[in-house]
Write an enzyme that holds these catalytic residues in place. Structure first.
Site, PDB file in Angstrom:
ATOM      1  N   HIS A   1      -5.051   1.456  -6.732  1.00  0.00           N
ATOM      2  CA  HIS A   1      -4.534   2.596  -5.964  1.00  0.00           C
ATOM      3  C   HIS A   1      -5.686   3.388  -5.339  1.00  0.00           C
ATOM      4  O   HIS A   1      -5.868   4.581  -5.596  1.00  0.00           O
ATOM      5  CB  HIS A   1      -3.678   3.501  -6.837  1.00  0.00           C
ATOM      6  CG  HIS A   1      -2.731   4.359  -6.030  1.00  0.00           C
ATOM      7  ND1 HIS A   1      -1.583   4.901  -6.544  1.00  0.00           N
ATOM      8  CD2 HIS A   1      -2.770   4.766  -4.727  1.00  0.00           C
ATOM      9  CE1 HIS A   1      -0.957   5.608  -5.618  1.00  0.00           C
ATOM     10  NE2 HIS A   1      -1.669   5.540  -4.493  1.00  0.00           N
ATOM     11  N   VAL A   2      -6.436   2.699  -4.495  1.00  0.00           N
ATOM     12  CA  VAL A   2      -7.596   3.314  -3.837  1.00  0.00           C
ATOM     13  C   VAL A   2      -7.418   3.361  -2.324  1.00  0.00           C
ATOM     14  O   VAL A   2      -8.395   3.517  -1.592  1.00  0.00           O
ATOM     15  CB  VAL A   2      -8.904   2.567  -4.205  1.00  0.00           C
ATOM     16  CG1 VAL A   2      -9.232   2.773  -5.672  1.00  0.00           C
ATOM     17  CG2 VAL A   2      -8.800   1.071  -3.887  1.00  0.00           C
TER      18      VAL A   2
ATOM     19  N   VAL B   1       0.846  -1.193   0.000  1.00  0.00           N
ATOM     20  CA  VAL B   1       0.000   0.000   0.000  1.00  0.00           C
ATOM     21  C   VAL B   1       0.884   1.247   0.000  1.00  0.00           C
ATOM     22  O   VAL B   1       0.446   2.331   0.369  1.00  0.00           O
ATOM     23  CB  VAL B   1      -0.965   0.021   1.207  1.00  0.00           C
ATOM     24  CG1 VAL B   1      -1.997  -1.076   1.075  1.00  0.00           C
ATOM     25  CG2 VAL B   1      -0.210  -0.086   2.532  1.00  0.00           C
ATOM     26  N   ALA B   2       2.131   1.087  -0.435  1.00  0.00           N
ATOM     27  CA  ALA B   2       3.108   2.184  -0.457  1.00  0.00           C
ATOM     28  C   ALA B   2       3.116   2.828  -1.840  1.00  0.00           C
ATOM     29  O   ALA B   2       2.214   3.594  -2.184  1.00  0.00           O
ATOM     30  CB  ALA B   2       4.486   1.641  -0.075  1.00  0.00           C
ATOM     31  N   ARG B   3       4.107   2.521  -2.646  1.00  0.00           N
ATOM     32  CA  ARG B   3       4.208   2.967  -4.025  1.00  0.00           C
ATOM     33  C   ARG B   3       4.702   1.790  -4.857  1.00  0.00           C
ATOM     34  O   ARG B   3       5.501   0.973  -4.389  1.00  0.00           O
ATOM     35  CB  ARG B   3       5.173   4.149  -4.173  1.00  0.00           C
ATOM     36  CG  ARG B   3       4.656   5.460  -3.606  1.00  0.00           C
ATOM     37  CD  ARG B   3       3.524   6.030  -4.453  1.00  0.00           C
ATOM     38  NE  ARG B   3       3.121   7.369  -4.030  1.00  0.00           N
ATOM     39  CZ  ARG B   3       2.152   7.619  -3.163  1.00  0.00           C
ATOM     40  NH1 ARG B   3       1.512   6.598  -2.589  1.00  0.00           N
ATOM     41  NH2 ARG B   3       1.832   8.860  -2.851  1.00  0.00           N
TER      42      ARG B   3
ATOM     43  N   ASP C   1      -2.140  -2.617  -3.879  1.00  0.00           N
ATOM     44  CA  ASP C   1      -2.945  -1.450  -4.194  1.00  0.00           C
ATOM     45  C   ASP C   1      -2.197  -0.532  -5.150  1.00  0.00           C
ATOM     46  O   ASP C   1      -2.804   0.376  -5.726  1.00  0.00           O
ATOM     47  CB  ASP C   1      -3.310  -0.692  -2.918  1.00  0.00           C
ATOM     48  CG  ASP C   1      -4.259   0.472  -3.196  1.00  0.00           C
ATOM     49  OD1 ASP C   1      -5.258   0.237  -3.917  1.00  0.00           O
ATOM     50  OD2 ASP C   1      -4.003   1.590  -2.718  1.00  0.00           O
TER      51      ASP C   1
ATOM     52  N   GLU D   1       2.092   1.981 -13.377  1.00  0.00           N
ATOM     53  CA  GLU D   1       0.767   2.341 -12.876  1.00  0.00           C
ATOM     54  C   GLU D   1       0.236   3.527 -13.672  1.00  0.00           C
ATOM     55  O   GLU D   1       0.975   4.497 -13.862  1.00  0.00           O
ATOM     56  CB  GLU D   1       0.847   2.698 -11.386  1.00  0.00           C
ATOM     57  CG  GLU D   1      -0.503   2.917 -10.735  1.00  0.00           C
ATOM     58  CD  GLU D   1      -0.387   3.229  -9.246  1.00  0.00           C
ATOM     59  OE1 GLU D   1      -0.910   4.302  -8.855  1.00  0.00           O
ATOM     60  OE2 GLU D   1       0.211   2.433  -8.498  1.00  0.00           O
TER      61      GLU D   1
END
Length: 315
Positions: A278-279, A229-231, A254, A259
């Site tokens: 990415h939510v 859930v970082a990058r 995520d 991306e």
């Protein structure tokens, strides 16, 4: 402080934010081609949310009077390329306090959905198949949080009721928290082999880009779950694909690299992977917290008090 006629650029109309101080000229800009005013008159710039680095950086070169650049994201990597365009002394602030609840919620959702096999049940429902079986629980698992800032801490708060065997914490520097010690990235080789679930909540910077490569993944035990859930660029996608396709590891992502994940990319159909677009911060909890942050920051700015969440100051 600033002239009381200074411009403040906001990604919301000012009338939608309660508690804004008087004395500024509030201008609405959410990344449109035309600027709402002269960038040279802007003293406080709030970066449009989720509009990408090109829009975030576009007005910076002309903002000769800007004093604060405020993101509405926890990460600031989309703004960093433009910092060299600014004069010295500009404070860059992130949105600490805005995304913790939403991102921590999604992290737990990804973990539970992956361990309990929910994607398979959804596919089974589509096909009218009763896919019973025996699935892993989060209870009794060892969890490692890589990136123990405010979001990492919020994740652990939500892990507390799930009876995990232990939670280990890693961040840039050693410290002690109410829940236990935080270790450095140097300790990862010793911690990874004991981790059933590895959660990535670290910022993206030179020390974390590609951190999760082949060696990192190889150190994780068979059957372990990687949650990002970082990058996306924190993870080497090619190395992760190799582990997923072998069936040795699972992942819940995520964020991805690249991306958005393009059509036809092998990660879409890799086994044992759950992908969300990415939510982590994109929930109903975001807007009220973002607006409260802006009102509080601008109130401090108007009073000549130090703004909070300063990540860096241009030199």
């Amino acid at each position: 402080m600033t002239s009381t006629t200074a411009d403040v650029w906001l990604p919301y109309p000012a009338e939608e934010i309660d508690g804004l101080p008087e004395g500024f000229n509030y201008l609405f800009w959410d990344g449109e081609p035309d600027y709402p005013g002269d960038p040279a008159d802007c003293a406080y710039y709030v970066v449009p949310y989720l509009k990408g680095p090109e829009i975030a950086v576009r007005p910076l070169a002309s903002m000769s009077a800007v004093q604060v650049v405020q993101t509405l994201s926890a990460g600031i990597d989309h703004v960093e390329p433009g910092l060299a365009l600014l004069h010295s002394g500009v404070r860059l602030c992130n949105a600490k306090g805005v995304h913790e609840a939403s991102t921590a919620e999604l992290t737990l959702a990804l973990i539970l959905a992956s361990l309990r096999g929910l994607p398979g049940f959804v596919h089974g429902q589509d096909k009218e198949e009763w896919r019973s079986g025996f699935y892993p629980a989060l209870a009794d698992k060892s969890v490692l949080i890589v990136g123990y800032g405010s979001i990492g801490s919020a994740i652990e708060d939500r892990l507390a009721p799930f009876e995990c065997a232990r939670v280990a914490r890693v961040a840039r520097s050693v410290r002690t928290t109410a829940r236990g010690p935080v270790q450095t990235l140097d300790e990862l080789p010793a911690l990874l082999p004991e981790a059933d679930v590895v959660i990535l909540s670290t910022p993206l910077n030179p020390s974390t880009q590609g951190l999760v490569g082949a060696d990192f993944l190889a150190a994780m035990p068979d059957g372990a779950l990687l949650v990002n859930v970082a990058r996306g660029p924190v993870v080497d996608t090619k190395a992760l694909l190799a582990e997923l396709e072998s069936g040795r590891l699972r992942a819940a992502l995520d964020v991805t690299d690249p991306e958005p994940l393009p059509a036809g990319h092998p990660l879409w159909h890799a086994p044992n992977v759950l992908i969300t677009p990415h939510v982590g911060g994109s929930t109903s909890a975001f807007e009220p917290r973002a607006k409260r942050l802006l009102a509080a920051q601008l109130t401090r700015f108007a009073a000549g008090e130090p703004v909070r969440n300063v990540v860096t100051t241009t030199g």
